[in-house]
Design a protein around this motif. Structure first.
Motif, mmCIF file in Angstrom:
data_model
loop_
_atom_site.group_PDB
_atom_site.id
_atom_site.type_symbol
_atom_site.label_atom_id
_atom_site.label_comp_id
_atom_site.label_asym_id
_atom_site.label_seq_id
_atom_site.Cartn_x
_atom_site.Cartn_y
_atom_site.Cartn_z
ATOM 1 N N LEU A 132 0.607 -1.338 0.076
ATOM 2 C CA LEU A 132 0.055 0.073 -0.093
ATOM 3 C C LEU A 132 0.898 1.275 -0.039
ATOM 4 N N TYR A 133 0.630 2.177 -0.963
ATOM 5 C CA TYR A 133 1.248 3.329 -0.976
ATOM 6 C C TYR A 133 0.790 4.500 -0.553
ATOM 7 N N GLY A 134 1.383 5.455 0.088
ATOM 8 C CA GLY A 134 0.598 6.781 0.654
ATOM 9 C C GLY A 134 1.736 7.625 1.606
ATOM 10 N N VAL A 135 1.141 8.291 2.172
ATOM 11 C CA VAL A 135 1.846 9.145 3.318
ATOM 12 C C VAL A 135 1.828 8.494 4.885
ATOM 13 N N CYS A 136 2.820 8.342 5.378
ATOM 14 C CA CYS A 136 2.741 7.937 6.975
ATOM 15 C C CYS A 136 2.471 9.045 7.902
ATOM 16 N N GLY A 137 2.069 8.723 8.846
ATOM 17 C CA GLY A 137 1.466 9.503 9.997
ATOM 18 C C GLY A 137 2.372 10.744 10.193
ATOM 19 N N ASP A 138 3.548 10.626 10.361
ATOM 20 C CA ASP A 138 4.700 11.544 10.692
ATOM 21 C C ASP A 138 4.610 12.715 9.373
ATOM 22 N N CYS A 139 4.864 11.938 8.180
ATOM 23 C CA CYS A 139 5.002 12.964 7.070
ATOM 24 C C CYS A 139 3.585 13.665 6.845
ATOM 25 N N LYS A 140 2.297 13.124 7.303
ATOM 26 C CA LYS A 140 1.087 13.750 6.995
ATOM 27 C C LYS A 140 1.032 14.917 7.950
ATOM 28 N N SER A 141 1.500 14.679 9.172
ATOM 29 C CA SER A 141 1.317 15.774 10.136
ATOM 30 C C SER A 141 2.234 16.956 9.687
ATOM 31 N N THR A 142 3.430 16.736 9.418
ATOM 32 C CA THR A 142 4.220 17.889 8.926
ATOM 33 C C THR A 142 3.930 18.353 7.783
ATOM 34 N N LYS A 143 3.252 17.892 6.861
ATOM 35 C CA LYS A 143 2.513 18.496 5.849
ATOM 36 C C LYS A 143 1.642 19.351 6.031
ATOM 37 N N THR A 144 0.495 18.953 6.919
ATOM 38 C CA THR A 144 -0.413 19.793 7.221
ATOM 39 C C THR A 144 0.000 21.073 8.163
ATOM 40 N N ALA A 145 0.880 20.703 9.011
ATOM 41 C CA ALA A 145 1.415 21.898 9.644
ATOM 42 C C ALA A 145 2.011 23.090 8.655
ATOM 43 N N THR A 146 2.685 22.633 7.509
ATOM 44 C CA THR A 146 3.161 23.351 6.583
ATOM 45 C C THR A 146 2.012 24.038 5.836
ATOM 46 N N SER A 147 1.146 23.247 5.501
ATOM 47 C CA SER A 147 0.096 24.025 4.608
ATOM 48 C C SER A 147 -0.776 24.933 5.393
ATOM 49 N N ARG A 148 -0.953 24.840 6.706
ATOM 50 C CA ARG A 148 -1.593 25.775 7.617
ATOM 51 C C ARG A 148 -0.803 26.966 7.705
ATOM 52 N N LYS A 149 0.434 26.891 7.869
ATOM 53 C CA LYS A 149 1.370 28.053 7.739
ATOM 54 C C LYS A 149 1.340 28.955 6.563
ATOM 55 N N SER A 150 1.313 28.206 5.461
ATOM 56 C CA SER A 150 1.222 28.890 4.191
ATOM 57 C C SER A 150 -0.183 29.734 3.861
ATOM 58 N N LYS A 151 -1.206 28.960 4.488
ATOM 59 C CA LYS A 151 -2.683 29.344 4.519
ATOM 60 C C LYS A 151 -2.572 30.835 5.213
ATOM 61 N N SER A 152 -1.949 30.804 6.362
ATOM 62 C CA SER A 152 -2.136 32.032 7.152
ATOM 63 C C SER A 152 -1.292 33.243 6.560
ATOM 64 N N ARG A 153 -0.186 32.927 5.667
ATOM 65 C CA ARG A 153 0.463 33.888 4.989
ATOM 66 C C ARG A 153 -0.062 34.413 3.902
ATOM 67 N N ASP A 154 -1.135 33.599 3.220
ATOM 68 C CA ASP A 154 -1.958 34.332 2.366
ATOM 69 C C ASP A 154 -3.076 35.203 2.895
ATOM 70 N N VAL A 155 -3.524 34.861 4.003
ATOM 71 C CA VAL A 155 -4.554 35.872 4.839
ATOM 72 C C VAL A 155 -3.864 37.189 4.876
ATOM 73 N N MET A 156 -2.526 37.039 5.372
ATOM 74 C CA MET A 156 -1.802 38.341 5.495
ATOM 75 C C MET A 156 -1.615 39.096 4.346
ATOM 76 N N ARG A 157 -1.369 38.300 3.262
ATOM 77 C CA ARG A 157 -1.170 39.157 2.132
ATOM 78 C C ARG A 157 -2.415 39.999 1.555
#
Ligand SMILES: [Zn+2]
Ligand SMILES: [Zn+2]
Length: 159
Positions: A132-157
């Motif tokens: 089964l191919y996909g993204v593990c729990g550790d990588c998934k939570s890192t990715k979520t954290a990054t995308s949350r950060k970039s979203k807040s940057r968009d808001v500021m802009r």
């Protein structure tokens, strides 16, 4: 888990002479927490230990181990072949396409269904491998954290 494995004996039983590269590589499989190792990973571990065994030798030893059923060679779609000790019990794999981590599982329901499907088709099933191919729990939570950060940057802009 600290089982003592007689590595030279294990080699002799497989008909292989206990050469230093063979001993050291087999020992590594017993020592490491990671079960699934590529030739390159083994090479890096040995360099860290200041042991001078070339990548070609490591690869040759791994193929000898695979031929004598000491290890199993796995061909996952993402990246290089990995090797794991042949412990005699069947299992399937989950592979993270982000960090290449390999996890294992056995599900009696899946096993049973596969046997039924083969039987229904008059197919003599010898073995199977399920990856089964996909993204593990550790990588998934890192990715979520990054995308949350970039979203807040968009808001500021936009404000
Ligand atoms: Zn991962
Ligand atoms: Zn495995």
């Amino acid at each position: 888990m600290n089982e003592l494995v007689d590595i030279p004996k294990a080699l002799r039983q497989s008909g292989l002479k206990a050469t230093l590269p063979r001993l050291r590589i087999l020992q590594l499989f017993h020592e490491r927490e990671t079960k699934h190792l590529s030739a390159e990973e083994i090479y890096r571990f040995l360099i860290d230990e200041k042991i001078d065994i070339g990548l070609a030798t490591i690869y040759r030893v791994l193929m000898q181990f695979a031929e004598t059923d000491i290890v199993i060679r796995r061909h996952f779609e993402s990246g290089a072949a990995v090797f794991e000790l042949n412990e005699g019990s069947h299992h399937d794999h989950l592979i993270c396409t982000a960090c290449s981590k390999v996890d294992e599982f056995v599900d009696s329901g899946i096993e049973r269904r596969q046997e039924e499907i083969a039987k229904e088709r008059g197919f003599a099933l010898h073995e199977h491998s399920l990856s089964l191919y996909g993204v593990c729990g550790d990588c998934k939570s890192t990715k979520t954290a990054t995308s949350r950060k970039s979203k807040s940057r968009d808001v500021m802009r936009t404000s």
